[in-house]
Design a protein around this motif. Structure first.
Motif, mmCIF file in Angstrom:
data_model
loop_
_atom_site.group_PDB
_atom_site.id
_atom_site.type_symbol
_atom_site.label_atom_id
_atom_site.label_comp_id
_atom_site.label_asym_id
_atom_site.label_seq_id
_atom_site.Cartn_x
_atom_site.Cartn_y
_atom_site.Cartn_z
ATOM 1 N N PRO A 76 101.669 78.594 85.759
ATOM 2 C CA PRO A 76 102.921 78.557 84.853
ATOM 3 C C PRO A 76 103.105 77.112 84.080
ATOM 4 O O PRO A 76 102.513 76.108 84.369
ATOM 5 N N GLU B 182 104.160 82.672 82.492
ATOM 6 C CA GLU B 182 104.349 82.618 84.159
ATOM 7 C C GLU B 182 102.722 82.482 84.698
ATOM 8 O O GLU B 182 102.789 81.775 85.752
ATOM 9 N N SER B 183 101.970 83.017 83.946
ATOM 10 C CA SER B 183 100.531 82.944 84.961
ATOM 11 C C SER B 183 99.385 83.333 83.786
ATOM 12 O O SER B 183 99.759 83.554 82.769
#
Length: 177
Positions: A92, A109-110
């Motif tokens: 993140p 987020e990823s």
């Protein structure tokens, strides 16, 4: 990804850039951005020309000075015009535009990604790992956009200004949630 109608998307964007207010008496701490995040500048020498020449549909997304979703992907082994392998970041994280649409932010987020020199990457420090990154954007984006050097055309947000910006952060984890 579904595209929203432009008018609705603009209204939603404006709504989400309105900072939250808290009940009178809510204890707030005011950490600076540099106290909350590790801040890294995007890759120098990762020019548009280099990105176009090294386009890889299966590569990692390239973020930069724009507020929109990245249109280009490159191999993570790609070298900049200076011969350095691009720095690959991991979510993140938040990508913040420093030039162009300065102050605009996007949560990653990823996954892996990279950024050109128009972007900076904010990665939460250990004490702030639980911070909701979308909340952070809602609390700061409008203010950072207003601090940009030029409100027309290509605005610039300086790294010292970003580092020292203070964020009103609720002291209670219950209120944070």
């Amino acid at each position: 990804t579904t595209k929203l109608p432009q008018q609705f998307a603009s209204e939603l964007d404006e709504l989400m850039s309105s900072p939250l207010s808290y009940k009178k008496g809510t204890r707030l701490s005011k950490p600076s951005v540099r106290e909350m995040f590790d801040i890294d500048k995007g890759n120098q020498g990762l020019t548009e020309e280099m990105i176009y020449q090294n386009f890889d549909p299966n590569g990692i997304p390239v973020y930069g000075g724009g507020a929109s979703e990245p249109r280009f992907r490159i191999s993570k082994e790609m070298k900049t015009k200076y011969g350095a392998v691009v720095t690959v970041f991991h979510g993140p994280a938040i990508v913040i535009s420093m030039d162009g649409s300065s102050g605009a932010m996007r949560v990653i987020e990823s996954g892996e990604f990279c950024s050109n020199h128009h972007g900076s990457i904010l990665r939460p420090k250990p004490d702030f790992k639980a911070t909701n990154l979308y909340w952070f954007i809602q609390q700061t984006e409008a203010y950072l956009k207003s601090l940009s050097s030029n409100q027309q055309g290509s605005a610039t947000l300086t790294k010292p200004m970003l580092k020292t910006f203070k964020v009103e952060f609720p002291a209670s984890e219950e209120i944070q949630n």
